[in-house]
Design a protein around this motif. Structure first.
Motif, PDB file in Angstrom:
ATOM      1  N   GLU A  66       0.962  -1.204  -0.078  1.00 48.47           N
ATOM      2  CA  GLU A  66       0.143  -0.017  -0.025  1.00 48.47           C
ATOM      3  C   GLU A  66       0.880   1.157   0.030  1.00 48.47           C
ATOM      4  OE1 GLU A  66      -2.529  -0.260   3.389  1.00 48.47           O
ATOM      5  OE2 GLU A  66      -3.826  -1.710   2.513  1.00 48.47           O
ATOM      6  N   ALA A  67       0.309   2.298  -0.308  1.00 47.15           N
ATOM      7  CA  ALA A  67       0.964   3.396  -0.337  1.00 47.15           C
ATOM      8  C   ALA A  67       1.551   3.938   0.968  1.00 47.15           C
ATOM      9  CB  ALA A  67       0.145   4.708  -0.761  1.00 47.15           C
ATOM     10  N   SER A  68       2.763   4.468   1.278  1.00 56.47           N
ATOM     11  CA  SER A  68       3.329   4.737   2.403  1.00 56.47           C
ATOM     12  C   SER A  68       2.840   6.194   2.716  1.00 56.47           C
ATOM     13  CB  SER A  68       4.904   4.633   2.428  1.00 56.47           C
ATOM     14  OG  SER A  68       5.261   5.355   1.411  1.00 56.47           O
ATOM     15  N   THR A  69       2.558   6.957   1.812  1.00 58.11           N
ATOM     16  CA  THR A  69       2.215   8.500   1.725  1.00 58.11           C
ATOM     17  C   THR A  69       0.904   8.482   0.807  1.00 58.11           C
ATOM     18  OG1 THR A  69       4.351   9.160   2.406  1.00 58.11           O
ATOM     19  CG2 THR A  69       2.827  10.895   1.758  1.00 58.11           C
ATOM     20  N   GLU A  70      -0.060   9.071   1.350  1.00 64.01           N
ATOM     21  CA  GLU A  70      -1.078   9.319   0.469  1.00 64.01           C
ATOM     22  C   GLU A  70      -1.824  10.769   0.991  1.00 64.01           C
ATOM     23  OE1 GLU A  70      -5.315   7.055  -1.069  1.00 64.01           O
ATOM     24  OE2 GLU A  70      -3.729   5.954   0.083  1.00 64.01           O
ATOM     25  N   VAL A  71      -1.725  11.693   0.276  1.00 64.95           N
ATOM     26  CA  VAL A  71      -2.304  12.857   0.161  1.00 64.95           C
ATOM     27  C   VAL A  71      -3.175  13.352  -0.398  1.00 64.95           C
ATOM     28  CG1 VAL A  71      -1.695  15.432   0.881  1.00 64.95           C
ATOM     29  CG2 VAL A  71      -0.219  13.792   1.718  1.00 64.95           C
ATOM     30  N   ASP A  72      -4.524  13.578  -0.162  1.00 63.58           N
ATOM     31  CA  ASP A  72      -5.401  14.224  -0.980  1.00 63.58           C
ATOM     32  C   ASP A  72      -6.102  15.623  -0.025  1.00 63.58           C
ATOM     33  OD1 ASP A  72      -5.783  12.631  -3.462  1.00 63.58           O
ATOM     34  OD2 ASP A  72      -6.281  10.928  -2.050  1.00 63.58           O
ATOM     35  N   ILE A  73      -5.733  16.536  -0.937  1.00 56.65           N
ATOM     36  CA  ILE A  73      -6.073  17.899  -0.026  1.00 56.65           C
ATOM     37  C   ILE A  73      -6.737  18.659  -1.323  1.00 56.65           C
ATOM     38  CG2 ILE A  73      -5.510  20.107   0.884  1.00 56.65           C
ATOM     39  CD1 ILE A  73      -3.321  18.676   2.400  1.00 56.65           C
ATOM     40  N   ARG A  74      -8.136  19.180  -1.013  1.00 52.34           N
ATOM     41  CA  ARG A  74      -8.852  19.639  -2.164  1.00 52.34           C
ATOM     42  C   ARG A  74      -9.961  20.619  -1.434  1.00 52.34           C
ATOM     43  NH1 ARG A  74     -12.087  14.903  -5.071  1.00 52.34           N
ATOM     44  NH2 ARG A  74      -9.835  14.070  -4.876  1.00 52.34           N
ATOM     45  N   GLY A  75     -10.561  21.598  -2.169  1.00 53.05           N
ATOM     46  CA  GLY A  75     -11.814  22.543  -1.609  1.00 53.05           C
ATOM     47  C   GLY A  75     -11.038  23.276  -0.189  1.00 53.05           C
ATOM     48  N   PRO A  76     -11.841  23.268   0.667  1.00 50.33           N
ATOM     49  CA  PRO A  76     -11.393  24.026   1.966  1.00 50.33           C
ATOM     50  C   PRO A  76     -10.207  23.659   2.728  1.00 50.33           C
ATOM     51  CG  PRO A  76     -13.845  23.522   1.740  1.00 50.33           C
ATOM     52  CD  PRO A  76     -13.162  22.822   0.881  1.00 50.33           C
ATOM     53  N   LEU A  77      -9.754  22.353   2.567  1.00 48.09           N
ATOM     54  CA  LEU A  77      -8.469  22.019   3.091  1.00 48.09           C
ATOM     55  C   LEU A  77      -7.655  22.804   2.636  1.00 48.09           C
ATOM     56  CD1 LEU A  77      -9.152  18.439   3.757  1.00 48.09           C
ATOM     57  CD2 LEU A  77      -9.646  20.330   5.097  1.00 48.09           C
ATOM     58  N   VAL A  78      -7.605  23.251   1.083  1.00 48.63           N
ATOM     59  CA  VAL A  78      -6.264  24.057   0.733  1.00 48.63           C
ATOM     60  C   VAL A  78      -6.410  25.296   1.416  1.00 48.63           C
ATOM     61  CG1 VAL A  78      -5.680  24.974  -1.548  1.00 48.63           C
ATOM     62  CG2 VAL A  78      -6.505  22.708  -1.584  1.00 48.63           C
ATOM     63  N   ASN A  79      -7.329  26.070   1.603  1.00 49.81           N
ATOM     64  CA  ASN A  79      -7.291  27.051   2.374  1.00 49.81           C
ATOM     65  C   ASN A  79      -6.899  26.975   3.954  1.00 49.81           C
ATOM     66  OD1 ASN A  79      -8.673  28.392   0.384  1.00 49.81           O
ATOM     67  ND2 ASN A  79     -10.768  28.027   1.078  1.00 49.81           N
ATOM     68  N   LEU A  80      -6.844  25.866   4.528  1.00 41.92           N
ATOM     69  CA  LEU A  80      -6.345  25.708   5.739  1.00 41.92           C
ATOM     70  C   LEU A  80      -4.939  25.409   5.446  1.00 41.92           C
ATOM     71  CD1 LEU A  80      -8.694  23.109   7.536  1.00 41.92           C
ATOM     72  CD2 LEU A  80      -8.352  25.338   8.132  1.00 41.92           C
ATOM     73  N   VAL A  81      -4.460  24.860   4.732  1.00 42.18           N
ATOM     74  CA  VAL A  81      -3.018  25.057   4.279  1.00 42.18           C
ATOM     75  C   VAL A  81      -2.465  26.378   4.142  1.00 42.18           C
ATOM     76  CG1 VAL A  81      -1.164  24.105   2.665  1.00 42.18           C
ATOM     77  CG2 VAL A  81      -3.145  22.406   3.317  1.00 42.18           C
ATOM     78  N   ALA A  82      -3.082  27.048   3.412  1.00 42.88           N
ATOM     79  CA  ALA A  82      -2.671  28.417   3.166  1.00 42.88           C
ATOM     80  C   ALA A  82      -2.555  29.346   4.477  1.00 42.88           C
ATOM     81  CB  ALA A  82      -3.599  29.199   2.187  1.00 42.88           C
ATOM     82  N   GLN A  83      -3.641  29.096   5.344  1.00 43.20           N
ATOM     83  CA  GLN A  83      -3.822  30.014   6.551  1.00 43.20           C
ATOM     84  C   GLN A  83      -2.412  29.185   7.399  1.00 43.20           C
ATOM     85  OE1 GLN A  83      -7.523  29.214   8.014  1.00 43.20           O
ATOM     86  NE2 GLN A  83      -8.679  30.230   6.247  1.00 43.20           N
ATOM     87  N   ALA A  84      -2.152  28.086   7.642  1.00 37.65           N
ATOM     88  CA  ALA A  84      -1.144  27.602   8.411  1.00 37.65           C
ATOM     89  C   ALA A  84       0.183  28.182   7.904  1.00 37.65           C
ATOM     90  CB  ALA A  84      -1.256  25.954   8.374  1.00 37.65           C
ATOM     91  N   ALA A  85       0.150  28.360   6.754  1.00 37.94           N
ATOM     92  CA  ALA A  85       1.641  28.944   6.314  1.00 37.94           C
ATOM     93  C   ALA A  85       1.806  30.337   6.175  1.00 37.94           C
ATOM     94  CB  ALA A  85       1.807  28.469   4.936  1.00 37.94           C
TER      95      ALA A  85
END
Length: 197
Positions: free
Chosen positions: A55-74
């Motif tokens: 299985e994937a050792s890393t799997e990230v799917d960020i879209r919609g409002p979660l992208v905004n959370l990443v932006a706010q965190a940075a």
């Protein structure tokens, strides 16, 4: 190239993605798969799982409002990156263990994926072969902006990593993207030599 395989930002993105269940359901609906697939910069990674024995050792799917959370965190640590994330629609990452005995097969499949990108109008802007590692970075253009960026990386005995960033980016934002995602190769991308599709 050492920073390229580290992907130290992935745990941060995974934590933020995990916060999705805490958001108001009306606000946390991700972009639908159909809407995302219609984006010029989207690459379908759904078939990649079948290439690997694990299985994937890393799997990230960020879209919609979660992208905004990443932006706010940075926002406080990297304002340029945070600003650029405002135009990102989705980020998807898949990372798999790559045992030495599977390198030839996985590289062949990765090369087929790369060829399908080129057949669909994507332009390769970086290709690196270093100490057994192979890295390709592709962009999909829409006018004078970048509609998507895809990274394909195979490192024998370590990992095979696939990254797709969907959104409207200007060429000068790629360096900020590289800094924010801790992918040094993105800081070297020169898209000025590629004419718009």
């Amino acid at each position: 190239m050492r920073r390229l395989s580290a992907f130290s930002w992935i745990p941060i993105l995974a934590i933020i993605a995990g916060l999705g269940f805490m958001l108001d359901p009306a606000q946390s609906q991700p972009t639908s798969d159909d809407d995302l697939a219609a984006q010029a910069g989207y690459v379908d990674f759904s078939g990649i799982d079948s290439w690997f024995d694990a299985e994937a050792s890393t799997e990230v799917d960020i879209r919609g409002p979660l992208v905004n959370l990443v932006a706010q965190a940075a926002e406080s640590s990297d304002p340029d990156f945070a600003s650029m994330m405002g135009d990102v629609v989705a980020i998807q990452v898949r990372g798999y263990p790559l045992p030495e005995d599977r390198v030839k097969d996985i590289r062949s499949r990765t090369n087929q994926l790369a060829q399908s990108l080129e057949d669909s109008g994507w332009s390769r802007v970086i290709y690196v072969r270093e100490e057994g590692e192979q890295v390709s970075i592709y962009i999909q253009k829409s006018g004078d902006r970048i509609a998507g960026l895809t990274l394909l990386s195979t490192k024998p005995g370590k990992e095979s990593v696939y990254v797709n960033i969907v959104g409207s980016l200007s060429p000068d934002q790629i360096a900020a993207l590289g800094r924010g995602l801790n992918v040094s190769a993105l800081e070297q991308v020169d898209v000025s030599r590629n004419s718009p599709n």
